[in-house]
Design a protein around this motif. Structure first.
Motif, PDB file in Angstrom:
ATOM      1  N   GLN A  50       0.847  -1.179   0.000  1.00 40.61           N
ATOM      2  CA  GLN A  50       0.000   0.000   0.000  1.00 40.61           C
ATOM      3  C   GLN A  50       0.890   1.237   0.000  1.00 40.61           C
ATOM      4  O   GLN A  50       1.989   1.210   0.545  1.00 40.61           O
ATOM      5  CB  GLN A  50      -0.917   0.016   1.214  1.00 40.61           C
ATOM      6  CG  GLN A  50      -1.932  -1.106   1.209  1.00 40.61           C
ATOM      7  CD  GLN A  50      -2.892  -1.018   2.374  1.00 40.61           C
ATOM      8  OE1 GLN A  50      -2.537  -0.585   3.461  1.00 40.61           O
ATOM      9  NE2 GLN A  50      -4.130  -1.429   2.134  1.00 40.61           N
ATOM     10  N   TYR A  51       0.402   2.302  -0.614  1.00 40.02           N
ATOM     11  CA  TYR A  51       1.124   3.574  -0.632  1.00 40.02           C
ATOM     12  C   TYR A  51       0.241   4.653  -0.021  1.00 40.02           C
ATOM     13  O   TYR A  51      -0.982   4.538   0.003  1.00 40.02           O
ATOM     14  CB  TYR A  51       1.545   3.948  -2.061  1.00 40.02           C
ATOM     15  CG  TYR A  51       0.412   4.411  -2.938  1.00 40.02           C
ATOM     16  CD1 TYR A  51       0.228   5.765  -3.210  1.00 40.02           C
ATOM     17  CD2 TYR A  51      -0.499   3.513  -3.486  1.00 40.02           C
ATOM     18  CE1 TYR A  51      -0.821   6.206  -4.009  1.00 40.02           C
ATOM     19  CE2 TYR A  51      -1.536   3.931  -4.285  1.00 40.02           C
ATOM     20  CZ  TYR A  51      -1.695   5.288  -4.546  1.00 40.02           C
ATOM     21  OH  TYR A  51      -2.738   5.713  -5.327  1.00 40.02           O
ATOM     22  N   TRP A  52       0.889   5.691   0.498  1.00 38.42           N
ATOM     23  CA  TRP A  52       0.187   6.832   1.086  1.00 38.42           C
ATOM     24  C   TRP A  52      -0.175   7.777  -0.048  1.00 38.42           C
ATOM     25  O   TRP A  52       0.704   8.282  -0.758  1.00 38.42           O
ATOM     26  CB  TRP A  52       1.076   7.521   2.103  1.00 38.42           C
ATOM     27  CG  TRP A  52       0.430   8.675   2.798  1.00 38.42           C
ATOM     28  CD1 TRP A  52       0.681   9.992   2.596  1.00 38.42           C
ATOM     29  CD2 TRP A  52      -0.581   8.587   3.807  1.00 38.42           C
ATOM     30  NE1 TRP A  52      -0.106  10.750   3.426  1.00 38.42           N
ATOM     31  CE2 TRP A  52      -0.898   9.908   4.175  1.00 38.42           C
ATOM     32  CE3 TRP A  52      -1.253   7.541   4.420  1.00 38.42           C
ATOM     33  CZ2 TRP A  52      -1.846  10.209   5.141  1.00 38.42           C
ATOM     34  CZ3 TRP A  52      -2.203   7.833   5.389  1.00 38.42           C
ATOM     35  CH2 TRP A  52      -2.486   9.161   5.733  1.00 38.42           C
ATOM     36  N   ASN A  53      -1.469   8.015  -0.255  1.00 35.43           N
ATOM     37  CA  ASN A  53      -1.903   8.883  -1.362  1.00 35.43           C
ATOM     38  C   ASN A  53      -2.080  10.342  -0.932  1.00 35.43           C
ATOM     39  O   ASN A  53      -2.621  11.145  -1.678  1.00 35.43           O
ATOM     40  CB  ASN A  53      -3.184   8.340  -2.001  1.00 35.43           C
ATOM     41  CG  ASN A  53      -4.381   8.379  -1.078  1.00 35.43           C
ATOM     42  OD1 ASN A  53      -4.382   9.030  -0.041  1.00 35.43           O
ATOM     43  ND2 ASN A  53      -5.426   7.652  -1.457  1.00 35.43           N
ATOM     44  N   ALA A  56      -4.663   8.804   2.835  1.00 30.98           N
ATOM     45  CA  ALA A  56      -4.851   7.474   3.415  1.00 30.98           C
ATOM     46  C   ALA A  56      -3.986   6.478   2.651  1.00 30.98           C
ATOM     47  O   ALA A  56      -3.458   6.790   1.576  1.00 30.98           O
ATOM     48  CB  ALA A  56      -6.316   7.058   3.318  1.00 30.98           C
ATOM     49  N   TYR A  57      -3.840   5.277   3.204  1.00 29.00           N
ATOM     50  CA  TYR A  57      -3.154   4.214   2.491  1.00 29.00           C
ATOM     51  C   TYR A  57      -4.106   3.578   1.487  1.00 29.00           C
ATOM     52  O   TYR A  57      -5.297   3.396   1.777  1.00 29.00           O
ATOM     53  CB  TYR A  57      -2.639   3.140   3.454  1.00 29.00           C
ATOM     54  CG  TYR A  57      -1.355   3.544   4.130  1.00 29.00           C
ATOM     55  CD1 TYR A  57      -0.128   3.409   3.473  1.00 29.00           C
ATOM     56  CD2 TYR A  57      -1.355   4.065   5.413  1.00 29.00           C
ATOM     57  CE1 TYR A  57       1.049   3.788   4.080  1.00 29.00           C
ATOM     58  CE2 TYR A  57      -0.179   4.438   6.036  1.00 29.00           C
ATOM     59  CZ  TYR A  57       1.020   4.301   5.357  1.00 29.00           C
ATOM     60  OH  TYR A  57       2.186   4.678   5.965  1.00 29.00           O
ATOM     61  N   ALA A  58      -3.576   3.251   0.297  1.00 28.26           N
ATOM     62  CA  ALA A  58      -4.355   2.595  -0.755  1.00 28.26           C
ATOM     63  C   ALA A  58      -3.485   1.492  -1.357  1.00 28.26           C
ATOM     64  O   ALA A  58      -2.251   1.604  -1.381  1.00 28.26           O
ATOM     65  CB  ALA A  58      -4.746   3.607  -1.828  1.00 28.26           C
ATOM     66  N   ASP A  59      -4.111   0.442  -1.842  1.00 24.30           N
ATOM     67  CA  ASP A  59      -3.368  -0.629  -2.509  1.00 24.30           C
ATOM     68  C   ASP A  59      -2.682  -0.077  -3.747  1.00 24.30           C
ATOM     69  O   ASP A  59      -3.255   0.765  -4.457  1.00 24.30           O
ATOM     70  CB  ASP A  59      -4.318  -1.758  -2.931  1.00 24.30           C
ATOM     71  CG  ASP A  59      -4.956  -2.478  -1.757  1.00 24.30           C
ATOM     72  OD1 ASP A  59      -4.517  -2.267  -0.602  1.00 24.30           O
ATOM     73  OD2 ASP A  59      -5.884  -3.254  -1.998  1.00 24.30           O
ATOM     74  N   PRO A  61      -1.715   0.177  -7.487  1.00 25.30           N
ATOM     75  CA  PRO A  61      -2.529  -0.245  -8.623  1.00 25.30           C
ATOM     76  C   PRO A  61      -1.784  -1.202  -9.553  1.00 25.30           C
ATOM     77  O   PRO A  61      -0.571  -1.109  -9.718  1.00 25.30           O
ATOM     78  CB  PRO A  61      -2.823   1.083  -9.338  1.00 25.30           C
ATOM     79  CG  PRO A  61      -1.666   1.963  -8.987  1.00 25.30           C
ATOM     80  CD  PRO A  61      -1.243   1.559  -7.598  1.00 25.30           C
ATOM     81  N   THR A  83       4.880   8.794  -3.786  1.00 25.43           N
ATOM     82  CA  THR A  83       4.474   8.704  -2.391  1.00 25.43           C
ATOM     83  C   THR A  83       5.633   8.992  -1.444  1.00 25.43           C
ATOM     84  O   THR A  83       6.797   8.895  -1.839  1.00 25.43           O
ATOM     85  CB  THR A  83       3.897   7.296  -2.091  1.00 25.43           C
ATOM     86  OG1 THR A  83       3.326   7.296  -0.783  1.00 25.43           O
ATOM     87  CG2 THR A  83       4.949   6.217  -2.209  1.00 25.43           C
TER      88      THR A  83
END
Length: 106
Positions: A50-53, A56-59, A61, A83
């Motif tokens: 996951q990366y910090w966008n 929030a953290y998101a998977d 892509p 990120t």
């Protein structure tokens, strides 16, 4: 000499380990090295990046797949992200999870 290993023992379930940079990095692949002591610390049942966008953290892509082999680098490629934080989210399986190293590449 201290061991450079990181493990979640005695915890099980979902755990994570992260990398942080002071300035945004463009990342498009990573390698994660798991260890298995044959006892209470095992490879995870599954994992993801996951990366910090910025909020929030998101998977990450478009991930290529997540290997779970001990004593080798498990590589994953994905669509590039910019990120300041990257984390490995680990789901335990037969025991707690053991992690030796995380490498991120631009």
């Amino acid at each position: 000499m201290p061991s450079p290993r990181w493990g979640t023992w005695p915890e099980t379930g979902t755990q994570w380990a992260g990398l942080t940079w002071s300035a945004a990095q463009t990342i498009k692949s990573a390698e994660v090295y798991f260890f298995d002591d044959g006892g209470e610390v095992r490879v995870p049942a599954s994992w993801k990046l996951q990366y910090w966008n910025g909020c929030a953290y998101a998977d990450v892509p478009g991930a290529s797949g997540y290997g779970i082999v001990a004593d080798t680098y498990n590589a994953v490629t994905f669509t590039a992200v910019s990120t300041t934080r990257l984390r490995v989210v680990l789901q335990s399986g037969q025991g707690s999870v053991g992690l030796l190293e995380v490498r991120a590449y631009g």
